[in-house]
Design an enzyme around this catalytic site. Structure first.
Site, PDB file in Angstrom:
ATOM      1  N   GLU A   1      -9.333  -8.732   0.531  1.00  0.00           N
ATOM      2  CA  GLU A   1      -9.631  -9.201  -1.617  1.00  0.00           C
ATOM      3  C   GLU A   1      -8.029 -10.126  -0.798  1.00  0.00           C
ATOM      4  O   GLU A   1      -7.154 -11.211  -0.998  1.00  0.00           O
ATOM      5  CB  GLU A   1      -8.354  -8.507  -2.292  1.00  0.00           C
ATOM      6  CG  GLU A   1      -8.223  -7.688  -1.645  1.00  0.00           C
ATOM      7  CD  GLU A   1      -8.266  -6.272  -1.178  1.00  0.00           C
ATOM      8  OE1 GLU A   1      -8.981  -6.265  -0.687  1.00  0.00           O
ATOM      9  OE2 GLU A   1      -6.818  -5.975  -0.500  1.00  0.00           O
ATOM     10  N   ASP A   2      -7.469  -9.229   0.706  1.00  0.00           N
ATOM     11  CA  ASP A   2      -6.323  -9.520   1.809  1.00  0.00           C
ATOM     12  C   ASP A   2      -6.962 -11.066   2.175  1.00  0.00           C
ATOM     13  O   ASP A   2      -6.051 -11.906   1.945  1.00  0.00           O
ATOM     14  CB  ASP A   2      -5.429  -8.205   2.639  1.00  0.00           C
ATOM     15  CG  ASP A   2      -6.768  -7.762   3.076  1.00  0.00           C
ATOM     16  OD1 ASP A   2      -7.961  -8.569   2.907  1.00  0.00           O
ATOM     17  OD2 ASP A   2      -6.233  -7.124   3.668  1.00  0.00           O
TER      18      ASP A   2
ATOM     19  N   ASP B   1       0.805  -1.195   0.024  1.00  0.00           N
ATOM     20  CA  ASP B   1      -0.378  -0.117   0.124  1.00  0.00           C
ATOM     21  C   ASP B   1       1.034   1.547   0.200  1.00  0.00           C
ATOM     22  O   ASP B   1       1.401   1.181   0.590  1.00  0.00           O
ATOM     23  CB  ASP B   1      -1.143  -0.082   1.254  1.00  0.00           C
ATOM     24  CG  ASP B   1      -1.857  -0.877   1.210  1.00  0.00           C
ATOM     25  OD1 ASP B   1      -2.360  -1.274   0.297  1.00  0.00           O
ATOM     26  OD2 ASP B   1      -3.088  -1.370   2.302  1.00  0.00           O
TER      27      ASP B   1
ATOM     28  N   ASP C   1       0.719   4.020   1.695  1.00  0.00           N
ATOM     29  CA  ASP C   1       0.537   5.020   2.721  1.00  0.00           C
ATOM     30  C   ASP C   1       1.591   4.265   4.169  1.00  0.00           C
ATOM     31  O   ASP C   1       1.089   4.160   5.064  1.00  0.00           O
ATOM     32  CB  ASP C   1      -0.838   5.181   3.278  1.00  0.00           C
ATOM     33  CG  ASP C   1      -1.600   3.556   3.256  1.00  0.00           C
ATOM     34  OD1 ASP C   1      -0.704   2.678   3.252  1.00  0.00           O
ATOM     35  OD2 ASP C   1      -3.105   4.201   3.721  1.00  0.00           O
TER      36      ASP C   1
ATOM     37  N   ARG D   1     -10.925   7.590   4.189  1.00  0.00           N
ATOM     38  CA  ARG D   1     -11.603   6.708   3.594  1.00  0.00           C
ATOM     39  C   ARG D   1     -11.306   7.834   1.733  1.00  0.00           C
ATOM     40  O   ARG D   1     -12.414   8.535   1.350  1.00  0.00           O
ATOM     41  CB  ARG D   1     -12.858   6.080   3.423  1.00  0.00           C
ATOM     42  CG  ARG D   1     -12.765   4.640   2.855  1.00  0.00           C
ATOM     43  CD  ARG D   1     -13.472   3.819   3.393  1.00  0.00           C
ATOM     44  NE  ARG D   1     -14.592   3.106   4.729  1.00  0.00           N
ATOM     45  CZ  ARG D   1     -13.824   2.349   4.221  1.00  0.00           C
ATOM     46  NH1 ARG D   1     -12.622   1.928   3.821  1.00  0.00           N
ATOM     47  NH2 ARG D   1     -13.496   1.909   6.077  1.00  0.00           N
TER      48      ARG D   1
ATOM     49  N   MET E   1       1.443   3.860   9.207  1.00  0.00           N
ATOM     50  CA  MET E   1       0.535   4.642   8.130  1.00  0.00           C
ATOM     51  C   MET E   1       0.118   5.466   8.426  1.00  0.00           C
ATOM     52  O   MET E   1       0.288   6.822   9.436  1.00  0.00           O
ATOM     53  CB  MET E   1      -0.849   3.323   8.205  1.00  0.00           C
ATOM     54  CG  MET E   1      -1.581   3.754   6.885  1.00  0.00           C
ATOM     55  SD  MET E   1      -3.141   2.612   7.297  1.00  0.00           S
ATOM     56  CE  MET E   1      -4.192   3.995   8.051  1.00  0.00           C
TER      57      MET E   1
ATOM     58  N   HIS F   1      -5.234   9.048   6.924  1.00  0.00           N
ATOM     59  CA  HIS F   1      -5.814   9.861   5.440  1.00  0.00           C
ATOM     60  C   HIS F   1      -7.430   9.217   5.650  1.00  0.00           C
ATOM     61  O   HIS F   1      -8.097   8.382   6.755  1.00  0.00           O
ATOM     62  CB  HIS F   1      -5.187   9.028   4.282  1.00  0.00           C
ATOM     63  CG  HIS F   1      -6.033   7.772   4.210  1.00  0.00           C
ATOM     64  ND1 HIS F   1      -6.754   7.092   3.663  1.00  0.00           N
ATOM     65  CD2 HIS F   1      -5.178   7.033   4.939  1.00  0.00           C
ATOM     66  CE1 HIS F   1      -6.293   5.699   4.142  1.00  0.00           C
ATOM     67  NE2 HIS F   1      -5.145   5.355   4.540  1.00  0.00           N
TER      68      HIS F   1
ATOM     69  N   TRP G   1     -13.576  -1.882  -0.824  1.00  0.00           N
ATOM     70  CA  TRP G   1     -12.555  -2.139   0.142  1.00  0.00           C
ATOM     71  C   TRP G   1     -13.065  -3.451   0.964  1.00  0.00           C
ATOM     72  O   TRP G   1     -14.156  -3.612   1.093  1.00  0.00           O
ATOM     73  CB  TRP G   1     -13.045  -0.518   1.768  1.00  0.00           C
ATOM     74  CG  TRP G   1     -11.542  -1.445   2.485  1.00  0.00           C
ATOM     75  CD1 TRP G   1      -9.995  -0.944   2.769  1.00  0.00           C
ATOM     76  CD2 TRP G   1     -11.897  -1.579   3.489  1.00  0.00           C
ATOM     77  NE1 TRP G   1     -10.207  -0.863   3.907  1.00  0.00           N
ATOM     78  CE2 TRP G   1     -11.156  -1.739   4.161  1.00  0.00           C
ATOM     79  CE3 TRP G   1     -13.221  -2.690   4.424  1.00  0.00           C
ATOM     80  CZ2 TRP G   1     -11.021  -2.501   5.498  1.00  0.00           C
ATOM     81  CZ3 TRP G   1     -12.455  -3.013   4.962  1.00  0.00           C
ATOM     82  CH2 TRP G   1     -12.029  -2.857   6.194  1.00  0.00           C
TER      83      TRP G   1
HETATM   84  C1  BGC Z   1     -10.729  -7.220   6.019  1.00  0.00           C
HETATM   85  C2  BGC Z   1      -9.237  -6.782   5.295  1.00  0.00           C
HETATM   86  C3  BGC Z   1      -8.821  -5.664   5.948  1.00  0.00           C
HETATM   87  C4  BGC Z   1      -8.894  -5.583   7.403  1.00  0.00           C
HETATM   88  C5  BGC Z   1      -8.214  -5.170   8.658  1.00  0.00           C
HETATM   89  C6  BGC Z   1     -10.876  -7.116   7.108  1.00  0.00           C
HETATM   90  O1  BGC Z   1     -12.111  -7.018   7.438  1.00  0.00           O
HETATM   91  O2  BGC Z   1     -11.705  -7.485   5.164  1.00  0.00           O
HETATM   92  O3  BGC Z   1      -9.646  -6.215   3.327  1.00  0.00           O
HETATM   93  O4  BGC Z   1      -7.302  -5.235   5.235  1.00  0.00           O
HETATM   94  O5  BGC Z   1     -10.187  -6.250   8.013  1.00  0.00           O
HETATM   95  O6  BGC Z   1      -8.765  -3.926   8.569  1.00  0.00           O
END
Ligand code: BGC
Length: 358
Positions: free
Chosen positions: A274-275, A209, A211, A306, A301, A304, A271
């Site tokens: 995906e991770d 990312d 930031d 959203r 971080m 900022h 948002w």
């Molecule tokens: C989200 C992730 C995010 C994590 C921390 C989770 O609920 O699915 O994408 O990185 O929260 O913020």
């Protein structure tokens, strides 16, 4: 009376002694604090100078290299470039240029001109490789991006000196989502992989990312025998993992690890999630997550609000629940996009891309 004046005199004498003693104490305390503040300033200046030193050309590290071992998993992470300088030795497993904990703050203005001046060895497109040894890994750093120029400046300001001290053969790719449709972080990361592979024989990919800034240069932005989570203790989460499976922020994967999971999902718009999908992909292929310690993995971080057009994705929970069924159909093998512009700038390569819409 003589007796009374003798008493007065002795009282005055004791008072004076006390005052002198207090003055002495005061001066000593002041001197101690002053010397300590000098120490701190000196340490900070040394830290800054070592940034500059590394940029101006690191001291030779090829001398004591008899027992240098290849990086963990490095044979599969892209063979070192030997054509350019056949007589160079491989770099050491742990770079001798590292300085450890770093001061990271975001309250001073930073200009690209200054970053450029501070990093004269960084070449067009944000490319660098050490001049006195052969880097153990070729690393493409991929940053998904849209309208965060201020953050990018800080990222470049902090990361270029760190990556040079880490003795990596690296390139920085900023993947800029064109237009105003909803943001798609994971698809931009896939695009970064595909575009970087057209440029150079990268064997390792760091997904970061824009930031997030590491607070310790021992947190090397390279690949390991297992996929690596690099933003282990973020200030935003009180310097700890929000949950054990967390794989967001900054991570790295070798080309083989990335391809084994068919890259990243293309259909997480907005948002979140995906991770977690990427984590599911890795664990479904029997891989585990490698991490630095909480101390070395500290990072900061940039605060900022959203972003617009990056609202939480309401479909993410359902998607995450089906990763195993979807991952081999949706990923790097089904990626489609259109490059609008590719610019090799002084400090990074900017690729502006149309990733479509949901
Ligand atoms: C989200 C992730 C995010 C994590 C921390 C989770 O609920 O699915 O994408 O990185 O929260 O913020």
């Amino acid at each position: 009376m003589p007796g009374e004046s003798a008493v007065n005199f002795s009282l005055l004498h004791r008072t004076c002694k006390l005052v002198v003693l207090l003055c002495f104490l005061h001066i000593s305390v002041t001197v101690v604090f002053y010397v300590r503040s000098l120490d701190l300033r000196f340490a900070f200046v040394q830290n800054q100078q070592s940034h500059n030193r590394s940029a101006a050309g690191p001291p030779s590290t090829a001398a004591v290299r008899g027992d240098a071992k290849p990086a963990e998993g490095s044979p599969e992470l892209g063979a070192p470039e030997v054509k350019a300088a056949p007589d160079l030795q491989p770099c050491l497993e742990t770079s001798p240029l590292l300085v450890g904990p770093l001061r990271v703050e975001f309250n001073m203005p930073v200009s690209l001109e200054k970053v450029k001046k501070d990093n004269p060895l960084v070449e067009a497109g944000g490319r660098f490789r050490p001049s006195d040894c052969v880097a153990l890994q070729k690393v493409a750093i991929i940053i998904p991006f849209r309208k965060r120029e201020e953050h990018l400046k800080y990222w470049l300001y902090y990361l270029h000196p760190i990556l040079q001290r880490q003795q990596l053969d690296y390139g920085v790719y900023v993947i800029n989502q064109d237009g105003d449709v909803i943001f798609n972080r994971a698809k931009l990361l896939n695009v970064g992989y595909a575009e970087a592979m057209k440029d150079y024989d990268y064997g390792c990919f760091v997904f970061s990312d824009v930031d997030l800034i590491p607070m310790d240069d021992r947190n090397t932005y390279r690949c390991f025998s297992q996929p690596r989570h690099l933003s282990v203790s973020m200030d935003k989460f009180g310097f700890r993992l929000p949950y054990n499976q967390y794989f967001g922020g900054v991570s790295s994967m070798s080309r083989e690890q990335f391809l084994k999971i068919n890259g990243f999902p293309n259909n997480y718009w907005g948002w979140g999630g995906e991770d977690d999908d990427i984590y599911n992909r890795l664990s479904s292929k029997g891989m585990s997550i490698s991490r630095a310690t909480g101390e070395v993995g500290k990072c900061r971080m940039i605060r900022h609000n959203r972003d617009k057009q990056n609202e939480p994705n309401p479909q993410r929970f359902d998607r995450i629940a089906h990763t195993r069924q979807t991952m081999m159909k949706d990923g790097i093998n089904s990626l489609t996009y259109k490059v609008i512009r590719k610019e090799k700038l002084d400090l990074y390569t900017m690729i502006t891309v149309d990733v479509g819409k949901p």
